[in-house]
Design a protein around this motif. Sequence first.
Motif, PDB file in Angstrom:
ATOM      1  N   ASP A  27       0.857  -1.189   0.000  1.00  0.00           N
ATOM      2  CA  ASP A  27       0.000   0.000   0.000  1.00  0.00           C
ATOM      3  C   ASP A  27       0.893   1.238   0.000  1.00  0.00           C
ATOM      4  O   ASP A  27       1.206   1.788   1.060  1.00  0.00           O
ATOM      5  CB  ASP A  27      -0.905  -0.041   1.248  1.00  0.00           C
ATOM      6  CG  ASP A  27      -1.772   1.192   1.363  1.00  0.00           C
ATOM      7  OD1 ASP A  27      -1.979   1.887   0.341  1.00  0.00           O
ATOM      8  OD2 ASP A  27      -2.264   1.462   2.477  1.00  0.00           O
ATOM      9  N   PRO A  28       1.320   1.660  -1.197  1.00  0.00           N
ATOM     10  CA  PRO A  28       2.258   2.788  -1.269  1.00  0.00           C
ATOM     11  C   PRO A  28       1.732   4.048  -0.589  1.00  0.00           C
ATOM     12  O   PRO A  28       2.525   4.839  -0.070  1.00  0.00           O
ATOM     13  CB  PRO A  28       2.432   3.024  -2.776  1.00  0.00           C
ATOM     14  CG  PRO A  28       1.907   1.811  -3.453  1.00  0.00           C
ATOM     15  CD  PRO A  28       0.957   1.123  -2.515  1.00  0.00           C
ATOM     16  N   ASP A  29       0.405   4.246  -0.547  1.00  0.00           N
ATOM     17  CA  ASP A  29      -0.149   5.463   0.070  1.00  0.00           C
ATOM     18  C   ASP A  29       0.177   5.565   1.552  1.00  0.00           C
ATOM     19  O   ASP A  29       0.175   6.655   2.123  1.00  0.00           O
ATOM     20  CB  ASP A  29      -1.686   5.490  -0.071  1.00  0.00           C
ATOM     21  CG  ASP A  29      -2.095   5.764  -1.501  1.00  0.00           C
ATOM     22  OD1 ASP A  29      -1.237   6.190  -2.292  1.00  0.00           O
ATOM     23  OD2 ASP A  29      -3.281   5.531  -1.815  1.00  0.00           O
ATOM     24  N   THR A  30       0.398   4.428   2.208  1.00  0.00           N
ATOM     25  CA  THR A  30       0.759   4.479   3.629  1.00  0.00           C
ATOM     26  C   THR A  30       2.230   4.072   3.838  1.00  0.00           C
ATOM     27  O   THR A  30       2.631   3.745   4.950  1.00  0.00           O
ATOM     28  CB  THR A  30      -0.160   3.564   4.474  1.00  0.00           C
ATOM     29  OG1 THR A  30      -0.057   2.218   3.981  1.00  0.00           O
ATOM     30  CG2 THR A  30      -1.608   4.012   4.415  1.00  0.00           C
ATOM     31  N   GLY A  31       3.002   4.095   2.765  1.00  0.00           N
ATOM     32  CA  GLY A  31       4.432   3.786   2.888  1.00  0.00           C
ATOM     33  C   GLY A  31       4.721   2.305   3.016  1.00  0.00           C
ATOM     34  O   GLY A  31       5.851   1.911   3.333  1.00  0.00           O
ATOM     35  N   ASN A  32       3.713   1.482   2.775  1.00  0.00           N
ATOM     36  CA  ASN A  32       3.900   0.036   2.927  1.00  0.00           C
ATOM     37  C   ASN A  32       4.419  -0.553   1.615  1.00  0.00           C
ATOM     38  O   ASN A  32       3.673  -0.688   0.651  1.00  0.00           O
ATOM     39  CB  ASN A  32       2.567  -0.601   3.328  1.00  0.00           C
ATOM     40  CG  ASN A  32       2.676  -2.102   3.479  1.00  0.00           C
ATOM     41  OD1 ASN A  32       3.722  -2.702   3.208  1.00  0.00           O
ATOM     42  ND2 ASN A  32       1.599  -2.715   3.908  1.00  0.00           N
ATOM     43  N   LEU A  33       5.704  -0.892   1.607  1.00  0.00           N
ATOM     44  CA  LEU A  33       6.331  -1.379   0.374  1.00  0.00           C
ATOM     45  C   LEU A  33       6.033  -2.848   0.121  1.00  0.00           C
ATOM     46  O   LEU A  33       6.472  -3.396  -0.871  1.00  0.00           O
ATOM     47  CB  LEU A  33       7.847  -1.160   0.441  1.00  0.00           C
ATOM     48  CG  LEU A  33       8.268   0.305   0.584  1.00  0.00           C
ATOM     49  CD1 LEU A  33       9.780   0.412   0.753  1.00  0.00           C
ATOM     50  CD2 LEU A  33       7.805   1.128  -0.597  1.00  0.00           C
ATOM     51  N   GLY A  34       5.339  -3.462   1.027  1.00  0.00           N
ATOM     52  CA  GLY A  34       4.854  -4.803   0.720  1.00  0.00           C
ATOM     53  C   GLY A  34       5.222  -5.862   1.729  1.00  0.00           C
ATOM     54  O   GLY A  34       6.286  -5.837   2.349  1.00  0.00           O
ATOM     55  N   ALA A  35       4.277  -6.798   1.863  1.00  0.00           N
ATOM     56  CA  ALA A  35       4.568  -8.021   2.593  1.00  0.00           C
ATOM     57  C   ALA A  35       5.346  -8.922   1.642  1.00  0.00           C
ATOM     58  O   ALA A  35       5.357  -8.700   0.434  1.00  0.00           O
ATOM     59  CB  ALA A  35       3.274  -8.675   3.024  1.00  0.00           C
ATOM     60  N   ASN A  36       5.997  -9.922   2.191  1.00  0.00           N
ATOM     61  CA  ASN A  36       6.873 -10.755   1.380  1.00  0.00           C
ATOM     62  C   ASN A  36       6.849 -12.172   1.930  1.00  0.00           C
ATOM     63  O   ASN A  36       7.100 -12.387   3.110  1.00  0.00           O
ATOM     64  CB  ASN A  36       8.293 -10.177   1.461  1.00  0.00           C
ATOM     65  CG  ASN A  36       9.155 -10.614   0.322  1.00  0.00           C
ATOM     66  OD1 ASN A  36       9.237 -11.807   0.045  1.00  0.00           O
ATOM     67  ND2 ASN A  36       9.792  -9.668  -0.346  1.00  0.00           N
ATOM     68  N   ALA A  37       6.523 -13.128   1.075  1.00  0.00           N
ATOM     69  CA  ALA A  37       6.409 -14.510   1.548  1.00  0.00           C
ATOM     70  C   ALA A  37       7.758 -15.195   1.690  1.00  0.00           C
ATOM     71  O   ALA A  37       7.853 -16.267   2.281  1.00  0.00           O
ATOM     72  CB  ALA A  37       5.526 -15.307   0.592  1.00  0.00           C
ATOM     73  N   ILE A  38       8.801 -14.578   1.158  1.00  0.00           N
ATOM     74  CA  ILE A  38      10.147 -15.146   1.299  1.00  0.00           C
ATOM     75  C   ILE A  38      10.691 -14.714   2.662  1.00  0.00           C
ATOM     76  O   ILE A  38      10.818 -13.517   2.928  1.00  0.00           O
ATOM     77  CB  ILE A  38      11.100 -14.615   0.196  1.00  0.00           C
ATOM     78  CG1 ILE A  38      10.511 -14.835  -1.201  1.00  0.00           C
ATOM     79  CG2 ILE A  38      12.488 -15.223   0.332  1.00  0.00           C
ATOM     80  CD1 ILE A  38      10.281 -16.273  -1.578  1.00  0.00           C
ATOM     81  N   VAL A  39      10.989 -15.669   3.508  1.00  0.00           N
ATOM     82  CA  VAL A  39      11.495 -15.318   4.842  1.00  0.00           C
ATOM     83  C   VAL A  39      12.762 -14.456   4.694  1.00  0.00           C
ATOM     84  O   VAL A  39      13.711 -14.857   4.027  1.00  0.00           O
ATOM     85  CB  VAL A  39      11.786 -16.592   5.669  1.00  0.00           C
ATOM     86  CG1 VAL A  39      12.537 -16.258   6.945  1.00  0.00           C
ATOM     87  CG2 VAL A  39      10.481 -17.312   5.987  1.00  0.00           C
ATOM     88  N   GLY A  40      12.718 -13.255   5.258  1.00  0.00           N
ATOM     89  CA  GLY A  40      13.843 -12.318   5.159  1.00  0.00           C
ATOM     90  C   GLY A  40      13.857 -11.531   3.862  1.00  0.00           C
ATOM     91  O   GLY A  40      14.695 -10.632   3.688  1.00  0.00           O
ATOM     92  N   GLY A  41      12.939 -11.829   2.953  1.00  0.00           N
ATOM     93  CA  GLY A  41      12.989 -11.237   1.613  1.00  0.00           C
ATOM     94  C   GLY A  41      12.847  -9.733   1.574  1.00  0.00           C
ATOM     95  O   GLY A  41      13.310  -9.088   0.633  1.00  0.00           O
ATOM     96  N   SER A  42      12.195  -9.161   2.583  1.00  0.00           N
ATOM     97  CA  SER A  42      11.958  -7.715   2.498  1.00  0.00           C
ATOM     98  C   SER A  42      13.049  -6.890   3.182  1.00  0.00           C
ATOM     99  O   SER A  42      13.002  -5.658   3.155  1.00  0.00           O
ATOM    100  CB  SER A  42      10.590  -7.372   3.089  1.00  0.00           C
ATOM    101  OG  SER A  42      10.584  -7.608   4.467  1.00  0.00           O
TER     102      SER A  42
END
Length: 330
Positions: free
Chosen positions: A114-129
Amino acid sequence: MTTATVHSDPATTGAKQWMEMYRRMVAIRLFEEHVNQLYTRALMPGLAHLYIGEEAVAVGICEALRRDDYITSTHRGHGHCLAKGAAPDRMFAELLGKEAGYCRGKGGSMHIADPDTGNLGANAIVGGSLGIATGAALSAKRQGTKRVAVSFFGEGALGQGLLYEVMNLAQLWKLPVIYVCENNLYTEYTHYSETTAGDVVARATAFGIHAATVDGQDVRAVHEAAKRLVDRSRRGDGPAFLLCNTYRYTGHHVGDINREYYRSKEEEQRWKERDPIALLGRWMIEQKLSEAAALKALQAELTVEIEKAVQFALAAPYPNVDEVGEDVYA
Ligand SMILES: Cc1ncc(C[n+]2csc(CCOP(=O)(O)OP(=O)(O)O)c2C)c(N)n1
């Protein structure tokens, strides 16, 4: 380079803000309970990893951030998204694969951004983000925006080499990034002591990174630590590492019902006695910042709001089949 246990200072945060944190924690709890219901009623495709029990971490941290600060999240990410300001109706829509969802129904539970709230994303790869947050902090530093990036990750990610690469660069380049390790004791079905050698925080201090440890069930402790760490990163003092000791009250995912083979009911009960919502509620009443009736009324109000969000998502249309390849990048 310091490691400290941080305690909350009730004087520095007002009644309104504690009430807001209480509201957000309850909203996350109710959201997650409805996710579980959608799963058990076979209305949601796939699985979800619930954040119930860990709400104080996301809320205490995100309440210390600006709306344009960045976060990155994990497979257990609904709480992070909601705490940063995502709307429950669009989140449910995403979980149900609907067009109105944050990723137009193509991301699902583990990929909400959700870029509007600065959320660059959840990530299913452990440690991926971890790399994404560190890159966002590099861009913030180079552009002089004074934004801070927070990367939430479970203790399972301590085994990922990427963490050590990015902590090294973040400290060398004094990047405004905070690594928030949510230690809920289990990496899937394995106790972290069976996978994690040595001291968790020492991994950060080895790079000279400022580090702290907090009781992740106590939103006051989390928030006070977060404020301090966010302030120092924002003024240019570089990265920080915050270890939050917490517990997930339900299974690794919604289908993980029988857990006795890897953890006891007594252990679960002990942690439930330190429920983050109950702890804050009790403290607010003791401090005369609120009353039991007001907290109950708020819960009732949020129950209606979250139920409305579920109904919105259930009624929302699916994307058109001919759009299946749109907005898909990988
Ligand atoms: C690189 C990678 N390896 C393995 C998996 C499978 N997996 C999904 S969740 C998970 C456990 C993660 O544990 P932790 O990081 O502690 O987070 P928690 O689930 O406890 O919140 C694993 C191993 C994965 N998604 N990515």
